[in-house]
Scaffold this active site. Structure first.
Site, short mmCIF file in Angstrom:
data_model
loop_
_atom_site.label_atom_id
_atom_site.label_comp_id
_atom_site.label_asym_id
_atom_site.label_seq_id
_atom_site.Cartn_x
_atom_site.Cartn_y
_atom_site.Cartn_z
N GLU A 317 0.86 -1.20 0.00
CA GLU A 317 0.00 0.00 0.00
C GLU A 317 0.89 1.24 0.00
OE1 GLU A 317 -2.01 -1.01 3.73
OE2 GLU A 317 -3.69 -1.79 2.56
N CYS A 413 -10.78 0.22 8.09
CA CYS A 413 -9.90 1.38 8.29
C CYS A 413 -10.38 2.64 7.59
CB CYS A 413 -8.44 1.04 7.95
SG CYS A 413 -7.92 1.38 6.29
#
Lengths: 650, 650
Positions: A317, A413
């Site tokens: 990521e 998240c």
């Protein structure tokens, strides 16, 4: 460098016809929904276990720890969003629920101040043995942010006091002194949280601890390598041995002051840069500020998508490298752009330069809003600029890109992060430096600001993003002299027009990109700000290979995109005619009301291809077509289809 | 469908100025080098263990098994290449080395015929318990191919007899009868090998066993699922439990006769299709042939790169889906295109249609040759059509793409596969059907062909790929009537010209793409074949999103590419002018002599960008440039740099 006030506007009440839709979604839909999710009350959804974990850790319930090692951060983010929400929309029932949750959380705190349900329930002897992977300080940071927000909203100190106790304990564990751990967290967050805790309590130990974590990071010998060796190379995630940790992933490859290029996990990076900027401001630390400027510059001039997205690869990521901005294999996580907004806000507190606000606005209007569906119940974690739905399904290199938003309980998240940002939108509108009020964003609201010790009421109204009119009406008990600095956005097309009480004044922005009105202001003074806005074709730097020969459309702060619904399949077959006029039409009935943009162009013809031909001598047969673009933040609200921000242009 | 002879040309001696370079590289460099590699004699290289494993299994040495579970296939491929090589270049010393290796291999064979060093040394009780992952039948297949090639070259039966014994044993293990395993291998290879063994021995049980493996594949309940359950879900590769196997990966999701789309691991797929075509031919199986035609059609009309590469994703080294042909995240494994050449060759044995030979030629001249460096010592496993070296290093989604060829001992599958193909190039030039000799490829050589029971000597000379002249001189003891069918390649630009003994004859290709000369031929008859060849811009089908708006250059069988060396950095900044004339110039000194192609075009200017600008209103400033292309197969021979087959065109 001057030590600047961080400004006020903490309690801005958003009254904007465009943004209120989203801020009220947070209060009316998202916060109640997430409450159910945290309490495992959503049928057919995987349980969160998050509240239950606190109950078990508090001895109120029997059971096993559930969810991820960082599950504690979910109730924390929820509480933080509730805090911001209560400031704008008081709600006794919600406050009661939050108080109840705080009671449970605080009951789970250990005698010495420690508070983490995973380690309390599952690995009680293993505190602080795997900072690299186990998010202990990350969870602590989110709980601290929640405590600060809830205290600011309600004045209630219970969670805040518990968090001070926790921070005091952490301060006994980490530090340069012999016997303490010379470490820092795998996922930065505690650093910016400790600054908030310092700002609300005035306790300078918290600031010093934040500074310690920031400056210890990247020192040799590497803390994470020592820790990895000490646990025999065993990974929390894999259960077995893994190679030595990659130091760039968590930005611990170099002391932060020596870092020049944004690398590694994008969310961790921007959370860290945010704390660095806080510390640079509070400590008058020019060296740290220069590091922030360099890292900011690297991101926004070499590693940022036109949507305000950051992080080019889903592997880790992470940032990849300069000018590598693939549109289809992109990551551009929602949380990363939220972190970029934090970083921009902190830089604006230090030095009001238009570029910070421009990027903040770009990320907010395009990436952050685009991560949510119109109903507020579906979310993108990955925010692509080009989608071919079949490729998302059948090419594993694009499995991480989803062609439609996912139900928000799928992962935990990004959605609560978007919720807490939207609920606190008022904190991003202004900064006050000495006796200058810098207006960064044009979003309708009401608030009170302290300027040079005097309270000024502000009522802003704005027609953005569809039209460029903004007005500000000032309210004050007695006339006073101060400077009102209006940001002149970089997207403005043509001459901006500024009037004070109907009288035109010169609208020349200084080098920093703000038009400064230094005068004695009186009650009811009204500033009108007219920002010409027209659709434009935008190109990317030639080093950005992924957009070479292509153009995107931008109008005001909004980036546009082309969807299959208006433009048919194979969007890659389309070319924009660079000489065509871009026409703008407001469609009241489309997607809740939207300014649609049309351009002329060409589409490659496929009808002259023989059956079974895959390659042939170039004919380049095209047909003229009208291309229709909608704002990027609204894509994917009409089912699955192709989408592209960039099209070829000639 | 007629049962066709598979033709001759087994012993063609390649005498081609272009190809001899590669065939002699195999004999003079690759085979000796690989011998050292197999015997762990290359300093600084990871040992292969391959020969040592056989010695240990034979009881000639003590030790542990080394290398991959399929390590046995390496000596097998080496022996197969040696067999082909010895047919063209007799070499007593090499033959002696091969005989010695065969002695060791045969000594490792078990009493019952079983022969696999991994299971013999490491898991003696676990034969046939993990067909899905452990390549037992795959290794058997390569040993069988080696035995057949070595027998054909030398007449020596030792390995062939051992392989017959092994195949006899395998036939007692697998089959429909009760008590036998109703299974098949995870990696197809045994099926085509058993056909070769049948063809050389005449033993029909081998053909039936091949047919069994082919038809059992994809039957329910799935064999691999049962096997996976039986071993508790434990994976050979992971050491721990893994999810249920993906049936598409190894083309066992459906009975092969029902398969219509190429899916899964590309090498496995084309090896299987090759065997299917063999069986369709030998069994006159129209249903199986139709499956082959469908799968062939799917690959070449929807899933093949212009270079002849197949397999769009490195995840599973696999096909992805129709029209998904990304140039930069491509896999296009060398072995997969080699398998495509096998498949084309087998289809040509059934039905001589130009399209098979066109694809075979495309894969040979571009992908297969391009996988090797000019020195024959460096190889690509992945054959990209677009390379940005920094992206290969810093974007993990492209780590599998190497910007320069790797030393060949790094992995062991593709280089020996290329070696055995090049060493047996003569087998791909012709097929004979009844009394027609089909000439598929234009590669200089000498050979003897049996046509209708008579022997005809052939001496072909060719100027390909640089010029379109080919001549064939026939030799025979007495005049005889037969048909000579010359392939008219699809790349021919303009009228082909055909003469017999200097007299022009009509050069009209029939529906199948061959010009048929049916006449009485006499000794010394000379056919001259003049194929006009000119550089052309090629476009891809509009559904291929990755090449929309772009063009590639092809001249004759050669696909071209643009390299940074001639065209500077940021190849994506280039656009070809579709109206420009493509000029051709033979450069004697470049890369061993090469026809270079130039076109006019434009390059996006970066000099007018302000420092720190990443996006700006479209100016589309370009400068005129001359673009220079070299043949794709030669890219990457001058160090690291950008490369692109496709450029924008307008």
């Amino acid at each position: 460098m001057k030590n600047l006030s961080i400004g006020a506007a903490q309690h801005a009440q958003i009254t904007d016809p465009f943004w209120s839709r989203y801020t009220s979604l947070v209060c009316e839909t998202i916060i109640p929904y997430q409450w159910k999710a945290l309490n495992d009350q959503i049928p057919d959804a995987e349980p969160s276990y998050a509240v239950r974990n606190f109950r078990i850790a508090a001895g109120l319930e029997e059971g096993e720890f559930g969810g991820m090692v960082f599950q504690d951060s979910d109730p924390a983010k929820w509480l933080e969003a509730v805090g911001y929400s209560l400031q704008s929309y008081p709600d006794p029932q919600l406050e009661q629920m939050a108080d109840g949750l705080i009671d449970v959380i605080v009951s789970a705190q250990q005698e010495d101040g420690y508070l983490n349900t995973y380690f309390t329930i599952k690995e009680p002897g293993a505190r602080w043995t795997n900072l690299h992977e186990c998010h202990e300080l990350y969870c602590a940071g989110h709980l601290i942010e929640a405590a600060v927000a809830y205290y600011a909203a309600t004045g209630k100190r219970k969670l805040l006091d518990a968090m001070c106790k926790y921070a005091d304990y952490i301060d006994t564990v980490f530090g340069a002194e012999p016997g303490k751990l010379q470490g820092y967290d795998g996922h930065q967050e505690i650093e910016l949280a400790l600054v908030k805790l310092y700002e609300v309590t005035g306790e300078s130990r918290y600031l010093r601890l934040s500074q310690y974590f920031i400056d210890q990071r990247g020192q040799k010998p590497y803390f994470f390598v020592g820790e990895w060796k000490a646990r025999g190379g065993i990974s929390h995630w894999r259960g077995g041995p893994v190679p030595e940790p990659d130091m760039e992933y968590g930005q611990s490859h170099l002391p932060v002051r020596e870092q020049t290029v944004a690398v590694g996990h994008a969310v961790r990076a921007v959370y860290m840069y945010t704390a660095m900027a806080d510390l640079a401001r509070l400590q008058n630390d020019e060296e740290l500020l220069n590091a922030c400027r360099r890292l900011w510059g690297n991101i926004v001039t070499k590693q940022m998508y036109i949507t305000g997205g950051i992080g080019s690869t889903h592997h880790g990521e992470a940032f990849s490298f300069d000018y590598d901005l693939p549109n289809d294999t992109v990551y551009a996580e929602t949380c990363a752009s939220i972190g970029l907004v934090f970083f921009a806000q902190r830089m604006l507190r230090i030095e009001p330069r238009r570029e910070y606000a421009d990027v903040m606005e770009r990320a907010l209007y395009n990436l952050v809003l685009g991560s949510m569906s119109l109903d507020g119940m579906h979310y993108f974690y990955v925010n692509p600029l080009e989608v071919w739905p079949e490729a998302c399904r059948y090419n594993p290199g694009k499995h991480h890109v989803k062609p439609v938003r996912q139900k928000w309980f799928g992962c935990s998240c990004c959605p609560p992060n978007a919720a807490r940002l939207l609920a606190s939108l008022g904190q991003y509108l202004y900064t006050v430096v000495d006796s200058t009020l810098y207006v960064h964003l044009f979003i309708g609201h009401e608030t009170n600001v302290d300027i040079g010790g005097n309270r000024v009421r502000i009522n802003q109204q704005s027609a953005l993003p569809w039209h460029g009119q903004t007005s500000i009406t000032l309210g004050m008990d007695s006339a006073q002299r101060f400077t009102l600095a209006m940001r002149l956005p970089s997207w403005v097309s043509g001459e901006a027009r500024l009037t004070v009480n109907g009288q035109q004044v010169e609208a020349a922005a200084g080098e920093k990109g703000y038009v400064q009105l230094d005068r004695e202001w009186a009650d009811s003074d009204r500033i009108e700000w007219q920002l010409p806005m027209k659709a434009e074709l935008i190109e990317g730097h030639p080093s950005v290979r992924a957009v070479a020969g292509k153009a995107a459309i931008q109008r005001g702060p909004l980036v546009y995109c082309f969807e299959e619904q208006e433009n048919g399949r194979s969007l890659s077959a389309l070319t924009i005619d660079s000489r065509s006029e871009l026409t703008e039409k407001f469609d009241q009935h489309l997607l809740g009301g939207v300014c649609v943009i049309q351009a002329q162009g060409w589409k490659n013809r496929s009808d002259s291809w023989n059956d079974g031909q895959l390659y042939r001598p170039l004919k380049a047969e095209t047909v003229s077509v009208t291309l229709t673009a909608i704002p990027y933040f609204l894509w994917g609200n009409r089912g699955e289809g192709e989408m592209s921000v960039w099209l070829r242009v000639r």
